[in-house]
Design a protein around this motif. Structure first.
Motif, PDB file in Angstrom:
ATOM      1  N   GLY B 156     -17.709  28.734   1.633  1.00 27.65           N
ATOM      2  CA  GLY B 156     -16.689  29.055   1.340  1.00 27.65           C
ATOM      3  C   GLY B 156     -15.601  27.719   2.006  1.00 27.65           C
ATOM      4  O   GLY B 156     -14.067  28.310   1.842  1.00 27.65           O
ATOM      5  N   GLU B 157     -16.394  26.076   2.218  1.00 35.57           N
ATOM      6  CA  GLU B 157     -15.453  25.536   2.291  1.00 35.57           C
ATOM      7  C   GLU B 157     -14.477  24.853   1.010  1.00 35.57           C
ATOM      8  O   GLU B 157     -14.731  25.549  -0.363  1.00 35.57           O
ATOM      9  CB  GLU B 157     -16.677  24.303   2.473  1.00 35.57           C
ATOM     10  N   THR B 158     -13.440  24.316   1.310  1.00 32.14           N
ATOM     11  CA  THR B 158     -12.163  23.890   0.857  1.00 32.14           C
ATOM     12  C   THR B 158     -12.594  22.068   0.592  1.00 32.14           C
ATOM     13  O   THR B 158     -12.483  22.058   2.381  1.00 32.14           O
ATOM     14  CB  THR B 158     -11.004  24.898   0.724  1.00 32.14           C
ATOM     15  N   LYS B 159     -11.884  21.822  -0.433  1.00 34.77           N
ATOM     16  CA  LYS B 159     -12.377  20.293  -0.130  1.00 34.77           C
ATOM     17  C   LYS B 159     -10.823  19.177  -0.563  1.00 34.77           C
ATOM     18  O   LYS B 159     -11.192  19.487  -1.946  1.00 34.77           O
ATOM     19  CB  LYS B 159     -13.147  19.787  -0.453  1.00 34.77           C
ATOM     20  N   VAL B 160     -10.440  18.874  -0.701  1.00 30.06           N
ATOM     21  CA  VAL B 160      -9.398  17.881  -0.833  1.00 30.06           C
ATOM     22  C   VAL B 160      -9.587  16.611  -1.085  1.00 30.06           C
ATOM     23  O   VAL B 160      -9.981  15.885  -0.185  1.00 30.06           O
ATOM     24  CB  VAL B 160      -7.470  18.495  -0.286  1.00 30.06           C
ATOM     25  N   MET B 161      -9.963  16.395  -3.161  1.00 30.18           N
ATOM     26  CA  MET B 161     -10.597  15.074  -3.219  1.00 30.18           C
ATOM     27  C   MET B 161      -9.954  14.237  -3.866  1.00 30.18           C
ATOM     28  O   MET B 161      -9.210  14.439  -4.735  1.00 30.18           O
ATOM     29  CB  MET B 161     -11.769  15.242  -4.083  1.00 30.18           C
ATOM     30  N   PRO B 162      -9.724  12.536  -3.121  1.00 27.07           N
ATOM     31  CA  PRO B 162      -9.101  11.970  -3.828  1.00 27.07           C
ATOM     32  C   PRO B 162      -9.252  11.134  -4.799  1.00 27.07           C
ATOM     33  O   PRO B 162     -10.241  10.511  -4.989  1.00 27.07           O
ATOM     34  CB  PRO B 162      -8.699  10.864  -2.470  1.00 27.07           C
ATOM     35  N   LEU B 163      -8.480  11.165  -5.689  1.00 23.72           N
ATOM     36  CA  LEU B 163      -8.799   9.739  -7.133  1.00 23.72           C
ATOM     37  C   LEU B 163      -8.015   8.540  -6.700  1.00 23.72           C
ATOM     38  O   LEU B 163      -6.935   9.002  -6.788  1.00 23.72           O
ATOM     39  CB  LEU B 163      -9.228   9.930  -8.123  1.00 23.72           C
ATOM     40  N   ARG B 164      -7.795   7.153  -6.579  1.00 24.42           N
ATOM     41  CA  ARG B 164      -7.754   6.101  -7.061  1.00 24.42           C
ATOM     42  C   ARG B 164      -7.580   5.498  -8.185  1.00 24.42           C
ATOM     43  O   ARG B 164      -8.522   4.912  -8.596  1.00 24.42           O
ATOM     44  CB  ARG B 164      -7.458   5.274  -5.134  1.00 24.42           C
ATOM     45  N   PHE B 165      -6.940   5.370  -8.653  1.00 18.38           N
ATOM     46  CA  PHE B 165      -6.734   4.050 -10.149  1.00 18.38           C
ATOM     47  C   PHE B 165      -5.616   3.633 -10.294  1.00 18.38           C
ATOM     48  O   PHE B 165      -4.234   3.808  -9.969  1.00 18.38           O
ATOM     49  CB  PHE B 165      -7.478   5.495 -11.095  1.00 18.38           C
ATOM     50  N   PHE B 166      -5.935   2.826 -11.260  1.00 20.89           N
ATOM     51  CA  PHE B 166      -4.879   2.044 -12.330  1.00 20.89           C
ATOM     52  C   PHE B 166      -4.774   1.655 -13.097  1.00 20.89           C
ATOM     53  O   PHE B 166      -6.261   2.061 -13.649  1.00 20.89           O
ATOM     54  CB  PHE B 166      -4.151   0.839 -11.377  1.00 20.89           C
ATOM     55  N   ILE B 167      -3.783   1.641 -13.961  1.00 19.63           N
ATOM     56  CA  ILE B 167      -3.973   1.288 -15.263  1.00 19.63           C
ATOM     57  C   ILE B 167      -4.500  -0.284 -16.144  1.00 19.63           C
ATOM     58  O   ILE B 167      -3.117  -1.084 -15.444  1.00 19.63           O
ATOM     59  CB  ILE B 167      -2.932   2.171 -16.522  1.00 19.63           C
ATOM     60  N   ASP B 168      -5.338  -0.814 -16.462  1.00 19.82           N
ATOM     61  CA  ASP B 168      -5.198  -1.650 -16.725  1.00 19.82           C
ATOM     62  C   ASP B 168      -4.198  -2.902 -17.996  1.00 19.82           C
ATOM     63  O   ASP B 168      -3.876  -1.530 -18.999  1.00 19.82           O
ATOM     64  CB  ASP B 168      -6.924  -2.464 -17.774  1.00 19.82           C
ATOM     65  N   PRO B 169      -3.723  -3.402 -17.397  1.00 19.65           N
ATOM     66  CA  PRO B 169      -2.107  -3.948 -18.176  1.00 19.65           C
ATOM     67  C   PRO B 169      -2.605  -3.792 -19.651  1.00 19.65           C
ATOM     68  O   PRO B 169      -1.588  -4.461 -20.038  1.00 19.65           O
ATOM     69  CB  PRO B 169      -1.570  -4.722 -17.486  1.00 19.65           C
ATOM     70  N   ALA B 170      -4.027  -4.026 -19.798  1.00 16.60           N
ATOM     71  CA  ALA B 170      -3.768  -4.753 -20.972  1.00 16.60           C
ATOM     72  C   ALA B 170      -4.478  -3.575 -22.035  1.00 16.60           C
ATOM     73  O   ALA B 170      -4.420  -3.586 -23.491  1.00 16.60           O
ATOM     74  CB  ALA B 170      -4.735  -5.416 -21.268  1.00 16.60           C
TER      75      ALA B 170
END
Ligand code: HEM
Ligand SMILES: [Cu+2]
Lengths: 530, 190
Positions: B156-170
């Motif tokens: 029954g557990e709910t979990k909010v999970m983060p994703l941290r990212f960036f887009i390579d300027p190349a």
């Protein structure tokens, strides 16, 4: 042979008779006969399966079987037709005819030859046994993934997949052994004076096929072995959750799979020109051009594999590469077509059954090649992939191009092999029945495919009903016509008008210099080629 | 005529010579076959290397990148769409909290995904990412992701999970949109 002072006819008594003759034989003609007989039996078995499929597709909706059983029939039908019908037929001809055509007393490695054949029946049993086991409540039937074994389905599937994997291992070992034997025979056993560029075209077709087999069958063996370890030993080659990639299987499979389609056809491209020249009564046109084209096709065959999964997601440059390289294959293929037609051009042609099959073959196989070009177009393939259009395409190449080509060969060489002429009237009936019902079976499949009917699904939308009904009725006619084929063969083996050594007025080549049927040991004295 | 043994007739070779020549060539061919079997297995690492260079199969980096200061390219806007799938056998709900975001290359963003265990047992899952078009996958750089490790959820557990990212300027100029998809697989030890 124990002694060289006894004439050969007397040495025959050394050979065991009855069943032991066949189990232990190392004679190329015996082995060839076994391959061809096995192939014919499996052709009927695979054909019976597909009639089950066509019966289900006779009407929309599910009538006769559940989808899982339907998928089992599809998969085993294809595996049997490819590995147990077409390939053994070509190998059977190789065993029978290569030594005769190159003036050799036998194949180079006779004992290996015997093993190569006797691996086939067990693998046919492995493929089909799961059907029977399921009747007794063991397992859930045969492999249901289609002949392509794609994961994740093949990783999740039941014991049928394991059986099929082992069957493929055996079949692979068998065809690698057969290929090695053919390569060695062609390199070391040719009659004095027969340079490579004087080899009969059939020998050339088989040489390239054999190289392709040795190079690509092990890749298939490796891929299915990885499947096996993914299934049972906790590896993750193709399991995305464990860091694997199911798309990689498609690369491995088609690295073998595309060359495989040429493996099935190169031997046919070899003997069809021989048939054409025989019944046109003039020499084969463009021998060198044909040899180089065969090589070009053999080489291109291993660099175009990804055209089978354009839609799986690929960078645009890769799509373009595989599209253009695939289309490039049609260039050497066009050279071959040109040579075949030019061989007949202004010849004094007659249309005995082998020639009927050969000429019909050119047209029908041509349709197969042209529809392949349509599929090679990336933009079009997005629509046609996994549709009945693909099914129709590969039946024009494999049934017409493969099986009907083999039939041409059967009629061409049967008098040589048996010493009797087959029944020409029945042979012609067989050709026309086959050609007409084949087209009626598969032309509708082009149409429903273009309209979007997917393959490997036992049910379909109502608008496809009429075409499927035509296709099913014609498929049954096609199947029944093959019983006539079996009858003609049996009748010919049993007796008939005696065949002359040359059999056909325009026949050229060493096999026609021997009596029909050839003696147990063919060339006790090697002919010298000038 | 003098009867000849099968292979004696193969002048100028003697039977023994021919047999040894045959065996030699056959052995060579066995080596070729063995070589192509080896090649099949060698294709596995080759494929992985090729994919990690070209992004052929849409996979992203699966370990956190140590942050280097990337210059933010404010002249471009990239839209990243998110999709999710739960594979058979995993009793979870799982979806991205935002359908898409638009960001400048080089800028680090955080997005959220939510998973809920709807079964009565502790269930472990593993998320597998994939980026379309494949070429973009090597430019989508993750700083932190729930997909780097297994996720365990109590009943029954709910979990909010983060994703941290960036887009390579190349990132190649012709790419302005990409889709990041996550498939959650069952990973409970059986
Ligand atoms: C110029 C000639 C040919 C071209 C350009 C061509 C092209 C193609 C392409 C692009 C596909 C993939 C279609 C799809 O799945 O969406 C395909 C499928 C297929 N082709 Fe051909 N082909 C040619 C000749 C042949 C020949 C000669 C054979 C067999 C002897 C053959 C047998 C097959 C088979 C069996 C499939 C389907 C495999 C499967 O998905 O189960 N093709 N062809
Ligand atoms: Cu292909």
């Amino acid at each position: 042979m124990s002694t060289t002072t006894v004439a050969h006819d007397e040495v025959h008594h050394d050979h065991p008779s009855g069943i032991m003759r066949w189990l232990t034989t190392t004679n190329h003609k015996d082995i060839g006969t076994m391959y061809l007989t096995f192939s014919l039996v499996m052709f009927l078995v695979g054909g019976a399966m597909v009639l089950g499929i066509r019966a289900e597709l006779f009407q929309p909706g599910l009538q006769l079987m559940n989808p899982d059983f339907y998928n089992q029939l599809i998969g085993v039908h294809a595996l049997i037709m490819i590995f147990a019908a077409l390939m053994p037929a070509a190998t059977g001809f190789a065993n029978w005819m290569i030594p005769l055509q190159i003036g050799a007393p036998d194949m180079a490695l006779p004992r290996l030859n015997n093993w190569g054949f006797w691996l086939l029946p067990p693998s046919a049993i492995l493929l089909t046994l799961p059907f029977t086991l399921a009747l007794f409540g063991i397992g859930d039937g045969a492999i249901a993934t289609g002949w392509t074994f794609y994961p994740p389905l093949s990783v999740q599937g039941g014991i049928g997949v394991d059986f099929a994997i082992f069957a493929v291992h055996l079949l692979g070992v068998s065809s690698v052994m057969g290929s090695i034997n053919i390569i060695v025979t062609l390199f070391n056993m040719r009659a004095p004076g027969m340079t490579l560029m004087k080899m009969p075209m059939f020998a050339w077709g088989w040489l390239i096929t054999a190289f392709l087999l040795v190079a690509t069958i092990p890749v298939l063996a490796g891929a299915v072995t990885m499947l096996l370890t993914d299934r049972h030993f906790g590896t993750h080659f193709f399991d995305a959750a464990g860091g694997g990639d199911p798309i990689m299987f498609q690369h491995l499979f088609w690295f073998f799979g595309h060359p495989e389609v040429y493996i099935l056809l190169l031997p046919v491209w070899g003997f069809i020109p021989q048939i054409l020249q025989t019944f046109s009564r003039k020499p084969m046109y463009g021998y060198k051009a044909q040899v180089y084209s065969l090589w070009a096709i053999g080489a291109l065959a291993v660099v175009v594999w990804a055209h089978h999964f354009f839609t799986a997601g690929m960078p645009v440059p890769a799509l373009l590469y595989f599209m253009y390289s695939t289309m490039a294959i049609s260039l050497p293929l066009a050279v071959l077509f040109f040579c075949w037609i030019k061989t007949m051009w202004k010849g004094s042609m007659t249309f005995e059954t082998p020639m009927l099959f050969a000429v019909g073959w050119i047209i029908l196989f041509g349709i197969g090649g042209l529809t392949g070009l349509v599929l090679a177009d990336v933009a079009a393939d997005a629509q046609y992939h996994n549709s009945y259009f693909v099914v129709a395409h590969f039946h024009y190449t494999l049934f017409a191009g493969g099986i009907m080509g083999i039939m041409a060969g059967v009629y061409y060489w049967l008098p040589k092999m048996t010493g009797n002429m087959y029944d020409e009237t029945l042979g012609k009936w067989h050709f026309w029945l086959t050609a007409i019902s084949f087209n009626l079976t598969f032309i509708p499949q082009f149409f429903v495919g273009l309209a979007g009917m997917p393959r490997r699904i036992p049910d379909y939308a109502l608008q496809f009903a009429e075409f499927n009904m035509i296709s099913s009725i014609a498929a049954f006619a096609l199947g029944l016509s093959q019983l006539l084929f079996v009858y003609v063969i049996i009748k010919c083996v049993k007796g008939g008008k005696k065949a002359t050594d040359k059999v056909w007025e325009g026949a050229e080549g060493l096999e026609w210099t021997l009596p029909s049927p050839p003696p147990y040991h063919s060339f006790t004295e090697q002919p010298v080629i000038k | 005529m003098e009867p000849l043994d099968n292979t004696d007739s193969l002048k100028p070779k003697t039977k023994a010579e021919l047999e040894s020549a045959n065996a030699k060539l056959a052995k060579k061919m066995v080596w070729v076959a063995a070589g192509s079997l080896l090649f099949a297995f060698a294709l596995v690492p080759l494929y992985d290397v090729l994919c990690s260079i070209t992004g052929l199969n849409g996979k992203t980096n699966n370990e956190a990148l140590t942050l280097t200061k990337a210059k933010v390219d404010t002249s471009r806007n990239i839209t990243v769409q998110f999709t999710s799938a739960v594979m058979p056998g995993l009793g979870w709900n799982f979806y991205p909290k935002q359908a898409s975001i638009t960001l400048h290359p080089g800028k680090i963003e955080t997005v959220l995904f939510e998973a809920k265990n709807i079964t009565g047992q502790v269930v472990v899952g593993q998320a597998i990412p994939s980026v379309t078009p494949g070429i973009a996958s090597v430019y989508l750089k993750k700083v932190e992701c729930f997909c780097f490790v297994n996720q365990s959820l109590k009943p029954g557990e709910t979990k909010v999970m983060p994703l941290r990212f960036f887009i390579d300027p190349a990132l190649p100029k012709d790419v302005s949109e990409m889709t990041l998809s996550y498939s959650f697989f069952e990973a409970t030890k059986k």
